[in-house]
Write a protein that holds these residues in place. Structure first.
Motif, PDB file in Angstrom:
ATOM      1  N   GLN A   1      45.453  20.766  -0.538  1.00 30.90           N
ATOM      2  CA  GLN A   1      45.769  19.877  -1.660  1.00 30.90           C
ATOM      3  C   GLN A   1      47.249  19.497  -1.676  1.00 30.90           C
ATOM      4  O   GLN A   1      47.602  18.352  -1.935  1.00 30.90           O
ATOM      5  CB  GLN A   1      45.435  20.582  -2.979  1.00 30.90           C
ATOM      6  CG  GLN A   1      45.651  19.751  -4.223  1.00 30.90           C
ATOM      7  CD  GLN A   1      44.414  18.940  -4.548  1.00 30.90           C
ATOM      8  OE1 GLN A   1      43.345  19.173  -3.998  1.00 30.90           O
ATOM      9  NE2 GLN A   1      44.560  17.965  -5.427  1.00 30.90           N
TER      10      GLN A   1
ATOM     11  N   SER B   1      48.488  16.522   0.699  1.00 33.87           N
ATOM     12  CA  SER B   1      47.744  15.273   0.650  1.00 33.87           C
ATOM     13  C   SER B   1      48.659  14.064   0.722  1.00 33.87           C
ATOM     14  O   SER B   1      49.836  14.131   0.420  1.00 33.87           O
ATOM     15  CB  SER B   1      46.923  15.210  -0.641  1.00 33.87           C
ATOM     16  OG  SER B   1      47.765  15.341  -1.736  1.00 33.87           O
ATOM     17  N   GLY B   2      48.086  12.943   1.151  1.00 33.54           N
ATOM     18  CA  GLY B   2      48.835  11.708   1.342  1.00 33.54           C
ATOM     19  C   GLY B   2      49.143  11.007   0.042  1.00 33.54           C
ATOM     20  O   GLY B   2      48.497  11.255  -0.978  1.00 33.54           O
TER      21      GLY B   2
ATOM     22  N   ASP C   1      48.691   7.878  -0.838  1.00 31.51           N
ATOM     23  CA  ASP C   1      47.824   6.787  -1.270  1.00 31.51           C
ATOM     24  C   ASP C   1      46.419   7.252  -1.627  1.00 31.51           C
ATOM     25  O   ASP C   1      45.540   6.454  -1.870  1.00 31.51           O
ATOM     26  CB  ASP C   1      47.720   5.724  -0.162  1.00 31.51           C
ATOM     27  CG  ASP C   1      49.081   5.162   0.183  1.00 31.51           C
ATOM     28  OD1 ASP C   1      49.829   4.832  -0.756  1.00 31.51           O
ATOM     29  OD2 ASP C   1      49.397   5.059   1.368  1.00 31.51           O
ATOM     30  N   THR C   2      46.218   8.551  -1.615  1.00 35.73           N
ATOM     31  CA  THR C   2      44.887   9.064  -1.872  1.00 35.73           C
ATOM     32  C   THR C   2      44.707   9.340  -3.360  1.00 35.73           C
ATOM     33  O   THR C   2      45.494  10.081  -3.951  1.00 35.73           O
ATOM     34  CB  THR C   2      44.673  10.377  -1.103  1.00 35.73           C
ATOM     35  OG1 THR C   2      45.060  10.154   0.252  1.00 35.73           O
ATOM     36  CG2 THR C   2      43.229  10.792  -1.172  1.00 35.73           C
ATOM     37  N   PRO C   3      43.693   8.749  -3.975  1.00 35.56           N
ATOM     38  CA  PRO C   3      43.488   8.993  -5.399  1.00 35.56           C
ATOM     39  C   PRO C   3      43.169  10.462  -5.663  1.00 35.56           C
ATOM     40  O   PRO C   3      42.487  11.107  -4.865  1.00 35.56           O
ATOM     41  CB  PRO C   3      42.279   8.126  -5.745  1.00 35.56           C
ATOM     42  CG  PRO C   3      42.056   7.247  -4.585  1.00 35.56           C
ATOM     43  CD  PRO C   3      42.666   7.908  -3.402  1.00 35.56           C
TER      44      PRO C   3
ATOM     45  N   GLU D   1      48.855   9.041  -6.244  1.00 34.44           N
ATOM     46  CA  GLU D   1      50.138   9.723  -6.167  1.00 34.44           C
ATOM     47  C   GLU D   1      51.133   8.822  -5.470  1.00 34.44           C
ATOM     48  O   GLU D   1      50.848   8.278  -4.419  1.00 34.44           O
ATOM     49  CB  GLU D   1      49.981  11.022  -5.365  1.00 34.44           C
ATOM     50  CG  GLU D   1      49.039  12.002  -6.018  1.00 34.44           C
ATOM     51  CD  GLU D   1      48.720  13.159  -5.097  1.00 34.44           C
ATOM     52  OE1 GLU D   1      49.342  13.248  -4.033  1.00 34.44           O
ATOM     53  OE2 GLU D   1      47.850  13.950  -5.459  1.00 34.44           O
ATOM     54  N   GLU D   2      52.287   8.613  -6.044  1.00 28.96           N
ATOM     55  CA  GLU D   2      53.336   7.798  -5.412  1.00 28.96           C
ATOM     56  C   GLU D   2      54.491   8.671  -4.982  1.00 28.96           C
ATOM     57  O   GLU D   2      54.787   9.647  -5.598  1.00 28.96           O
ATOM     58  CB  GLU D   2      53.841   6.710  -6.370  1.00 28.96           C
ATOM     59  CG  GLU D   2      52.818   5.618  -6.629  1.00 28.96           C
ATOM     60  CD  GLU D   2      52.609   4.693  -5.441  1.00 28.96           C
ATOM     61  OE1 GLU D   2      53.314   4.846  -4.410  1.00 28.96           O
ATOM     62  OE2 GLU D   2      51.731   3.819  -5.512  1.00 28.96           O
TER      63      GLU D   2
END
Lengths: 185, 65
Positions: B49, B52-53, B55-57, B64-65
């Motif tokens: 977790q 995580s990237g 752009d992944t909701p 996440e920005e």
């Protein structure tokens, strides 16, 4: 979610996902890269996906977030704050034997990606205003505005093409008439 | 109840063409690079977790920005 089940579901959405990527990019290579990035992000973040919810919608969200993030980054790098340059980067479609559809594709390429996206979500995938607003992360009014402007722009373009076709037909008819000494009925 | 768009005279023709374009794209064969990716998925390291990237909701759909 079992990863093999997840992979099977991912595979089942691949073609629609690529078509959605094409609706945003209108460029084969860019769409392929976008789908590849999306699949990698989805696969490595599968723990964030809630089993039982709509995986296609989740994938669409990842894909469009990736697309707009890349576009913003590209715009910053070249000083293209409005996205005009990145919007204009596209390839002509392969000749498909259907002139009208090829013209429609060309008209579609000229629209901003945001309008193409809403046209696809609502016009093709039958999303409601609310669903489209949720996917795009904007207000319903923005969705309506993008949809209306996109449809109007396409309608205008299609009508212009009708006039151009009529003019071409008239010119061809005149040429035939002139070549036959003006005796054509 | 969900709101649906109001129809304009040209909407059906435009939507028909939009569907044709989308269907053509959706029926096209996947390119080799995407087929290869699917074959390689099982070998790709799965992040936690925290890794995580951007752009992944997340679970609630936020990005996440």
């Amino acid at each position: 979610m079992n990863r093999q089940d997840a992979k099977a579901e991912l595979v089942s959405h691949m073609k629609v996902l690529r078509a959605f990527a094409m609706s945003l990019t209108r460029n084969d290579a860019a769409a392929d890269d976008l789908v590849q990035d999306t699949i990698l992000k989805a696969w490595t973040n599968l723990d964030k996906f809630q089993e039982g919810t709509n995986m296609r919608a989740w994938l669409f969200t990842i894909l469009r977030n990736t697309f707009y993030s890349s576009r913003r980054k590209a715009a910053r790098e070249v000083g293209d704050s409005t996205g005009a340059i990145t919007d204009s980067i596209s390839v002509k479609p392969d000749h498909d034997g259907h002139l009208q559809l090829a013209e429609f594709r060309a008209a579609l390429e000229q629209l901003p990606a945001e309008q193409r996206e809403v046209l696809t979500l609502i016009g093709v995938l039958q999303y409601s205003y609310e669903e489209a607003a949720e996917v795009c992360g904007v207000k319903i009014g923005t969705i309506k505005s993008r949809l209306n402007r996109g449809r109007e722009a396409l309608a205008i373009k299609m009508q212009l093409n009708v006039h151009e076709t009529m003019e071409l037909t008239d010119a061809a008819t005149h040429a035939v008439v002139a070549a036959s000494g003006g005796t054509a009925a | 109840m969900a709101q649906m768009p109001k129809s304009q005279p040209w909407d059906s023709l435009i939507d028909e063409n939009l569907k044709k374009v989308f269907e053509e794209d959706a029926n096209a064969d996947l390119p080799p690079q995407l087929m290869d990716l699917l074959d390689r998925l099982d070998k790709i390291h799965v992040a936690t977790q925290e890794a995580s990237g951007p752009d992944t909701p997340t679970d609630d759909g936020e990005v996440e920005e």
